[in-house]
Design an enzyme around this catalytic site. Structure first.
Site, PDB file in Angstrom:
ATOM      1  N   ASN A 111       0.833  -1.193   0.000  1.00 24.22           N
ATOM      2  CA  ASN A 111       0.000   0.000   0.000  1.00 24.22           C
ATOM      3  C   ASN A 111       0.869   1.246   0.000  1.00 24.22           C
ATOM      4  O   ASN A 111       1.963   1.264   0.554  1.00 24.22           O
ATOM      5  CB  ASN A 111      -0.964  -0.001   1.199  1.00 24.22           C
ATOM      6  CG  ASN A 111      -0.390   0.709   2.409  1.00 24.22           C
ATOM      7  OD1 ASN A 111      -0.463   1.931   2.525  1.00 24.22           O
ATOM      8  ND2 ASN A 111       0.201  -0.072   3.326  1.00 24.22           N
ATOM      9  N   GLY A 114      -0.857   6.810   2.023  1.00 26.77           N
ATOM     10  CA  GLY A 114      -0.457   8.186   2.305  1.00 26.77           C
ATOM     11  C   GLY A 114      -1.310   8.884   3.346  1.00 26.77           C
ATOM     12  O   GLY A 114      -1.596  10.091   3.226  1.00 26.77           O
ATOM     13  N   PHE A 115      -1.691   8.159   4.394  1.00 24.41           N
ATOM     14  CA  PHE A 115      -2.465   8.752   5.496  1.00 24.41           C
ATOM     15  C   PHE A 115      -3.735   9.431   4.981  1.00 24.41           C
ATOM     16  O   PHE A 115      -4.085  10.552   5.387  1.00 24.41           O
ATOM     17  CB  PHE A 115      -1.639   9.766   6.294  1.00 24.41           C
ATOM     18  CG  PHE A 115      -0.562   9.192   7.174  1.00 24.41           C
ATOM     19  CD1 PHE A 115      -0.442   7.831   7.380  1.00 24.41           C
ATOM     20  CD2 PHE A 115       0.331  10.040   7.811  1.00 24.41           C
ATOM     21  CE1 PHE A 115       0.557   7.314   8.204  1.00 24.41           C
ATOM     22  CE2 PHE A 115       1.329   9.544   8.644  1.00 24.41           C
ATOM     23  CZ  PHE A 115       1.448   8.174   8.831  1.00 24.41           C
ATOM     24  N   SER A 178       5.550   5.050   8.801  1.00 27.49           N
ATOM     25  CA  SER A 178       4.968   4.756   7.500  1.00 27.49           C
ATOM     26  C   SER A 178       5.943   5.159   6.404  1.00 27.49           C
ATOM     27  O   SER A 178       6.527   6.250   6.443  1.00 27.49           O
ATOM     28  CB  SER A 178       3.656   5.521   7.306  1.00 27.49           C
ATOM     29  OG  SER A 178       3.220   5.409   5.960  1.00 27.49           O
ATOM     30  N   ASN A 180       5.039   5.901   3.450  1.00 29.62           N
ATOM     31  CA  ASN A 180       4.241   6.535   2.406  1.00 29.62           C
ATOM     32  C   ASN A 180       4.025   8.027   2.589  1.00 29.62           C
ATOM     33  O   ASN A 180       3.278   8.638   1.828  1.00 29.62           O
ATOM     34  CB  ASN A 180       2.889   5.827   2.293  1.00 29.62           C
ATOM     35  CG  ASN A 180       3.056   4.360   1.967  1.00 29.62           C
ATOM     36  OD1 ASN A 180       3.891   4.000   1.140  1.00 29.62           O
ATOM     37  ND2 ASN A 180       2.300   3.507   2.641  1.00 29.62           N
ATOM     38  N   THR A 181       4.635   8.608   3.621  1.00 26.25           N
ATOM     39  CA  THR A 181       4.649  10.055   3.799  1.00 26.25           C
ATOM     40  C   THR A 181       6.105  10.502   3.717  1.00 26.25           C
ATOM     41  O   THR A 181       6.940  10.032   4.498  1.00 26.25           O
ATOM     42  CB  THR A 181       4.039  10.456   5.153  1.00 26.25           C
ATOM     43  OG1 THR A 181       2.644  10.116   5.161  1.00 26.25           O
ATOM     44  CG2 THR A 181       4.177  11.962   5.389  1.00 26.25           C
ATOM     45  N   LYS A 220       5.217   3.623  17.203  1.00 22.45           N
ATOM     46  CA  LYS A 220       5.211   2.584  16.173  1.00 22.45           C
ATOM     47  C   LYS A 220       6.432   2.749  15.284  1.00 22.45           C
ATOM     48  O   LYS A 220       6.645   3.813  14.695  1.00 22.45           O
ATOM     49  CB  LYS A 220       3.935   2.646  15.333  1.00 22.45           C
ATOM     50  CG  LYS A 220       3.794   1.451  14.378  1.00 22.45           C
ATOM     51  CD  LYS A 220       2.395   1.344  13.832  1.00 22.45           C
ATOM     52  CE  LYS A 220       2.204   0.056  13.031  1.00 22.45           C
ATOM     53  NZ  LYS A 220       0.810  -0.118  12.586  1.00 22.45           N
ATOM     54  N   THR A 248       5.850  -4.215  14.044  1.00 20.32           N
ATOM     55  CA  THR A 248       6.369  -3.116  13.264  1.00 20.32           C
ATOM     56  C   THR A 248       5.329  -2.633  12.262  1.00 20.32           C
ATOM     57  O   THR A 248       4.282  -3.263  12.080  1.00 20.32           O
ATOM     58  CB  THR A 248       7.613  -3.547  12.453  1.00 20.32           C
ATOM     59  OG1 THR A 248       7.213  -4.575  11.517  1.00 20.32           O
ATOM     60  CG2 THR A 248       8.719  -4.095  13.336  1.00 20.32           C
ATOM     61  N   ASN A 249       5.702  -1.561  11.556  1.00 20.78           N
ATOM     62  CA  ASN A 249       4.945  -1.084  10.406  1.00 20.78           C
ATOM     63  C   ASN A 249       5.290  -1.935   9.179  1.00 20.78           C
ATOM     64  O   ASN A 249       5.937  -2.975   9.305  1.00 20.78           O
ATOM     65  CB  ASN A 249       5.270   0.401  10.173  1.00 20.78           C
ATOM     66  CG  ASN A 249       4.082   1.183   9.640  1.00 20.78           C
ATOM     67  OD1 ASN A 249       3.383   0.735   8.742  1.00 20.78           O
ATOM     68  ND2 ASN A 249       3.866   2.368  10.190  1.00 20.78           N
ATOM     69  N   GLY A 271       1.999  -8.450   5.308  1.00 21.09           N
ATOM     70  CA  GLY A 271       1.570  -9.825   5.112  1.00 21.09           C
ATOM     71  C   GLY A 271       2.667 -10.819   5.397  1.00 21.09           C
ATOM     72  O   GLY A 271       3.676 -10.516   6.043  1.00 21.09           O
ATOM     73  N   GLY A 300       2.840  -9.615   9.565  1.00 17.94           N
ATOM     74  CA  GLY A 300       2.896 -10.966   9.018  1.00 17.94           C
ATOM     75  C   GLY A 300       2.168 -12.019   9.820  1.00 17.94           C
ATOM     76  O   GLY A 300       2.444 -13.211   9.645  1.00 17.94           O
TER      77      GLY A 300
END
Length: 350
Positions: A111, A114-115, A178, A180-181, A220, A248-249, A271, A300
């Site tokens: 994914n 992006g929040f 994350s 994604n930011t 996190k 974890t993330n 996953g 996972g």
């Protein structure tokens, strides 16, 4: 079970469309009193961590319900706690679509959301309208920064969110991991993290005095950390008396999915391929922290055995998201039973 049939239907759809339909379906079953069609009852297995009494150690990870739209329906599936978010001070659309990709051959998801969320005010309105907290449920709220807030001003966003969610949350998670930011993971570096944790803990103390209740703070972290980085983070967690850590993330690694469709998409991988990496971080953190604060293991978990592995590595609680997508609500009871069985076996050996 009905879920494998439903999954075949949902996996024929675009992943983000399927997510919206799936959450609507969970809401419908809750309203109809038919949640039992998806999930088995989860026997009580109380765990105390961060000063909170959890009815069982299996939680929902942040990301599935970003705005708190489905709190009561998700809680009815048997989760011992539910974490919503990540929420930012202002609403933001997130990254351009498509931004959610399955890799079913490896039970994985990538994914780059992006929040995307409706902002902290919308989330709090949803929390107020839910029954979960009023019935004694444990609700975590995961906070982040807006994408256009400069990294040097990130603390302002975290402090604003903490101020807003503090009166409502059972605990608050600070998401600095994350992928994604842009530049967000820079906050895991020593000096930046030291300053951020200092600001958050100072504000937590003032809020506790103002509201007459202490709301724990958890951090996190990412799985993509060297051993020296994990040790440095553990030292800072202890120095600032943080209440917990979530490990974890998602990962930026593509180990285990090389050559498969969607494997080269940008974003965080979650996953089954993340399981060993995440558990290794839990194990290293557990050693570095020496029991001084609890670990929530996530990453996972696709089976009960995976959940028990996180506990064996040193986690007190577990969470999952991608496992919920692939295995369905039945994974909640399976994970809870595996953890309870492991603890019972330990007790017999003691």
């Amino acid at each position: 079970m009905i879920y494998p049939l439903l999954r075949n239907f949902f996996f024929a759809l675009d992943a983000e469309t399927a997510h919206g339909l799936g959450m609507a379906g969970v809401d419908f079953l809750k309203a109809a009193g038919a949640t039992c069609l998806l999930a088995s009852a989860v026997p009580p297995d109380p765990v105390r961590a961060m000063g909170i009494d959890f009815p069982n150690p299996v939680g929902l990870a942040a990301g599935l319900d970003k705005n708190g739209d489905h709190i009561d329906a998700l809680a009815a599936l048997g989760f011992g706690f539910v974490e919503i978010g990540t929420v930012t001070p202002r609403p933001q659309p997130g990254n351009a679509k498509p931004r959610l990709f399955r890799i079913p051959e490896r039970q994985a998801i990538i994914n780059r959301m992006g929040f995307n969320n409706g902002g902290v005010d919308k989330l709090l309105a949803n929390v107020t309208g839910a029954q979960f907290l009023r019935r004694g449920g444990v609700l975590g709220i995961n906070i982040g920064k807006n994408f256009d807030t400069p990294i040097e001003r990130a603390a302002d966003d975290y402090l604003l969110c903490l101020d807003r969610v503090y009166p409502t949350a059972t605990y608050v998670t600070v998401n600095i991991s994350s992928p994604n930011t842009r530049n967000l993971r820079e906050l895991q570096n020593d000096e930046a993290l030291d300053a951020l944790l200092g600001s958050l803990k100072s504000r937590q103390a003032r809020l506790a005095d103002r509201h007459g209740r202490y709301v724990p703070l958890a951090l996190k972290i990412a799985p993509d950390l060297e051993e020296t980085q994990i040790q440095a983070i553990a030292d800072l967690l202890r120095r600032h008396c943080m209440d917990g850590v979530i490990a974890t993330n998602t990962t930026v690694s593509r180990s285990g999915v090389e050559g498969l469709a969607n494997a080269e998409q940008a974003g965080g991988l979650s996953g089954a391929p993340l399981a060993a990496m995440s558990t290794a971080v839990v194990r290293r953190l557990s050693t570095a922290l020496a029991g001084e604060l609890p670990i929530i293991g996530v990453g996972g978990i696709m089976s009960g055995a995976d959940a028990a592995d996180k506990i064996a590595a040193g986690a007190s609680l577990v969470q999952f998201y991608t496992g919920f997508i692939y295995r369905g609500p039945q994974l909640i009871a399976e994970a809870a039973a595996a953890i309870a069985g492991r603890r019972a076996a330990q007790a017999r050996m003691a």
